[in-house]
Each structure stands twice: as structure tokens, then as C-alpha cells.
Design a protein around this motif. Structure first.
Motif, PDB file in Angstrom:
ATOM      1  N   THR A  49      20.691  21.551  74.862  1.00  0.00           N
ATOM      2  CA  THR A  49      20.936  21.238  76.271  1.00  0.00           C
ATOM      3  C   THR A  49      19.931  20.252  76.852  1.00  0.00           C
ATOM      4  O   THR A  49      20.185  19.645  77.893  1.00  0.00           O
ATOM      5  N   TYR A  51      17.170  21.256  78.048  1.00  0.00           N
ATOM      6  CA  TYR A  51      16.464  22.012  79.092  1.00  0.00           C
ATOM      7  C   TYR A  51      15.006  22.251  78.676  1.00  0.00           C
ATOM      8  O   TYR A  51      14.731  22.644  77.542  1.00  0.00           O
ATOM      9  N   THR A 280      20.819  30.158  74.322  1.00  0.00           N
ATOM     10  CA  THR A 280      21.731  29.048  74.556  1.00  0.00           C
ATOM     11  C   THR A 280      23.151  29.593  74.513  1.00  0.00           C
ATOM     12  O   THR A 280      23.559  30.176  73.504  1.00  0.00           O
ATOM     13  N   THR A 314      21.049  26.765  78.948  1.00  0.00           N
ATOM     14  CA  THR A 314      19.867  27.517  78.541  1.00  0.00           C
ATOM     15  C   THR A 314      19.525  28.458  79.679  1.00  0.00           C
ATOM     16  O   THR A 314      19.212  28.007  80.786  1.00  0.00           O
ATOM     17  N   VAL A 355      22.599  25.688  87.630  1.00  0.00           N
ATOM     18  CA  VAL A 355      22.160  25.480  86.255  1.00  0.00           C
ATOM     19  C   VAL A 355      22.917  24.337  85.577  1.00  0.00           C
ATOM     20  O   VAL A 355      22.489  23.845  84.534  1.00  0.00           O
TER      21      VAL A 355
END
Length: 388
Positions: A49, A51, A280, A314, A355
Motif C-alpha cells: 500500500t 503506507y 494488510t 494497512t 484510510v
């Protein structure tokens, strides 16, 4: 109907509120503060991701030492992918490559070495001689290769990096950051998985000299499959590592520790923290139908909407069921609409925090309907407008 005395009723309400609060507290995952490391800079990223789970001084410009060789091998992988060079190419070794000090593959001047062996010499043995040989073969000279390194860094979004050589040998104006190295590591893993596999190899023998991979985490943690170590007096002991468990791959960057043991131990702290407290998850598949929206004046009365790519997040471990989705599309959709056309957005929220926000696209084409249908819809919409 039974009446409850006011005082008792108040107590019931109080106990109910306390009970519900306790349930909510118990359901909320407890996540400790990220570990503090004995290092100058660090970062932990979810590779899928992008992140950032935790970071410290991630944008501080630091000497990368042999972490530089990640860029050298990434460029070689790019050239291999385009067909400009081949694994079986024989590379003539220059005097400059042969004479270079520091860690070595032990190639000899004037000999020819297969490019695939040189790549292992760079990745596993961290050979400065092999790095220069690869650079000269690709770009003609190490200086020209450094220019290619900086162009590649720019294309990857490594905005705080500058390279002047292919080895990481100490030099003025040769620097990068933990954040930039995480971007390079992610690109290495995602763009060239066939070459990334070399980073997990524990040893390589060339010229009858067997040398182990300097990444000691390969022996200590089965989830670790890369990536690269580095050390100079200025840089300290550095390690970019990657580990994978189930659907989660982590990338850790640790720069400026005091010893080989420390760089491995501090990297392990990040990896353990990431796997223990985060996960994840895939919220939606690519092109999964998320909504069938009404459409006017078309040859169909509805159109399927979804996202171009799967949505991965995440999140703190155990909170997937708490994710909520909010879809926004225009009140009126008019044909024609082509497949792939952006229609709206989907916003995913976890405990009040956004998110992910992704574009919503048409999963199919809807052409204009016949003349009668278009006239009828025009009339309906006009009447709706009069009464709205």
C-alpha cells in the motif's frame, strides 16, 4: 407496564453506559507506541500500500554507503527488462573496477565476467569492483552512470537523493534518505521480482572465493528475503530489509547504527512491530461492482460502478470489520458513458479517519438510447425539475 423508580432507573442507565463503554474499550485493539531505535533515521513501510507505519528523521539526508548499490542493480534490472543488455552478456573488467578498494567480488582486470555473476557480486558480496563494472558496461563510465542514477531517482520520486558513484564510496554530495530508500526498495520488489529473488540468496562463490550475504537477518528470520546492507565510517551501519507474511510485506530502513549486530537488531524491532500490530487487507477487488447507479437517456437504465484496481489497506490488526465506505456519485448520470470513465469517488473510513479515497469508474459502457426513450427521459426530468 412496570414502572421503575427514578433512582433505580438512573442507576440502570449508568451501568448500561459503563457496560457499553467497557465493551467498546475491549473491542478496540491496543497498539503500543512504535519502538525507538538506536539509529540516526528509520522508516517502516507496507510495501503493497505504501503506507508508512512509523518513521523517524526519514527525510534527513545521510550517506548511504553500499545501500547505493540498490540503485545500481535497479538500473541494471531496468536495462535487462528493456532488452538493452542480457544476463549472459560478457563484461570486460577495467583497471578502475579491478583497483577499487573496499568490499570486493575479486574480479580481475582484462577478464570477461558474465553480467548475471556481476549482479550477484553486487547484491550478495557487495562488491565495489562489480558495481563499477556494471556501471561502465551500461553507461560507458561511472560518471555517466551516476547521471542515469539521478534520472532514475527522480522518476521514482526520490526527491532527496543525489548519487555521484555506483558503489556508495564516500563522496561529497552523495546522499539519500530513509524515505527515498523505501521507495527504491518498493520499486525493486514490485518492478523486477525475478532479480529481487537474488537478494535472498545467502552466499555466492566466484573465483573460488565463497562470500556470505552480509544481511544477517536472512539467517535469523525466515520471513526476511532481502535487501541490502551498507557501512562506512560516515554512514555507520545501515540496513534496508524486507519481510513477508501472508498478504503483508514490510520494508524497513535503518540508517546510522553503531554495529552490524545493532543494524540487524533494530531492523528486527521494526519488522516485529509491523507484523504484530498491523495487517494488510483487501477491501474490494479490482472492477468489483460496488454500485449500480441509475442512468438517464441510455440504452440501459443502470450502470455498474467500481474501482480500476483492488483496494488494499494497512490497518491495525483486527479492525477490518470497522471499515465503512461512503460512495459519492452525481445525482444525475446521462448517457453516453464509456467504460473506464470516472464517475465518482469511494471513501473508506476507520474509526473516523479516512484510510483511502479512490476514484469510482464505469465498469461498462452505456450508449444513448433510442429517440423515443431520450424524449421520454427528457420529459420526466423536466417535470421532476418543475416540482423539485
Amino acid at each position: 407496564m412496570t414502572l421503575i423508580p427514578t433512582r433505580f432507573s438512573g442507576l440502570c442507565a449508568l451501568f448500561t453506559a459503563l457496560f457499553l463503554s467497557a465493551q467498546l474499550w475491549a473491542a478496540t485493539p491496543m497498539i503500543p507506541a512504535p519502538p525507538t531505535l538506536a539509529a540516526k533515521s528509520w522508516l517502516l513501510m507496507d510495501a503493497k500500500t505504501g503506507y508508512i507505519i512509523t518513521e523517524y528523521n526519514a527525510d534527513q539526508r545521510l550517506a548511504p554507503a553500499s545501500l547505493t548499490k540498490m540503485m545500481t542493480t535497479y538500473i541494471a534490472s531496468e536495462q535487462l527488462a528493456t532488452g538493452n543488455i542480457g544476463y549472459d552478456d560478457m563484461v570486460r573488467i577495467s583497471e578502475k573496477a579491478w583497483r577499487k578498494g573496499g568490499s570486493k567480488m575479486y574480479i580481475r582486470e582484462g577478464t570477461e565476467v558474465k553480467l548475471e555473476d556481476l549482479l550477484r557480486g553486487v547484491i550478495i558480496q557487495s562488491g565495489n569492483d562489480a558495481s563499477i563494472a556494471v556501471a561502465e558496461y551500461i553507461a560507458g563510465s561511472e560518471d555517466a552512470f551516476a547521471d542515469l542514477m539521478n534520472q532514475t531517482a527522480y522518476s521514482l520520486g526520490m526527491n532527496n537523493s543525489n548519487f555521484v558513484n555506483a558503489t556508495g564510496w564516500p563522496a561529497e554530495n552523495h546522499y539519500t534518505t530513509a524515505r527515498d530508500l523505501s521507495l527504491l526498495a518498493r520499486a525493486t520488489i514490485n518492478d523486477h521480482p525475478e532479480d529481487y529473488a537474488i537478494y535472498s540468496e545467502k552466499e555466492f562463490t566466484y573465483n573460488n572465493i565463497r562470500q556470505p550475504n552480509r544481511n544477517s537477518l536472512l539467517w535469523q528470520d525466515d520471513s526476511v528475503d532481502g535487501i541490502k546492507t551498507g557501512h562506512t565510517d560516515e554512514a555507520g551501519y545501515c540496513l534496508v530489509a524486507s519481510a513477508v507474511k501472508d498478504d503483508m510485506r514490510l520494508i524497513s530502513v535503518v540508517m546510522g547504527t553503531r554495529s552490524e549486530k545493532d543494524r540487524a537488531a533494530e531492523s528486527q524491532k521494526l519488522i516485529t512491530y509491523g507484523f504484530r500490530f498491523y495487517e494488510t487487507v483487501k477491501s474490494y477487488d479490482a472492477k468489483q461492482e460496488l454500485l449500480a447507479s441509475e442512468i438517464w437517456k441510455g440504452d440501459s437504465n443502470s450502470i455498474k460502478l467500481g474501482t480500476e484496481e483492488a483496494i488494499w489497506l494497512t490497518i491495525p490488526r483486527g479492525t477490518a470489520d470497522d471499515i465503512t465506505a461512503d460512495i459519492e456519485v452525481p445525482e444525475l448520470l446521462m448517457a453516453p458513458i464509456a467504460a473506464g470513465e470516472k464517475i465518482g469517488t469511494i471513501q473508506l473510513t476507520l474509526n473516523g479517519d479516512t484510510v483511502a479515497t479512490k476514484p469510482l469508474i464505469a465498469l461498462e459502457s452505456v450508449e444513448e438510447g433510442g429517440l423515443f426513450k431520450r424524449l421520454w427521459h427528457w420529459l420526466v426530468l423536466m417535470i421532476k425539475g418543475l416540482f423539485s
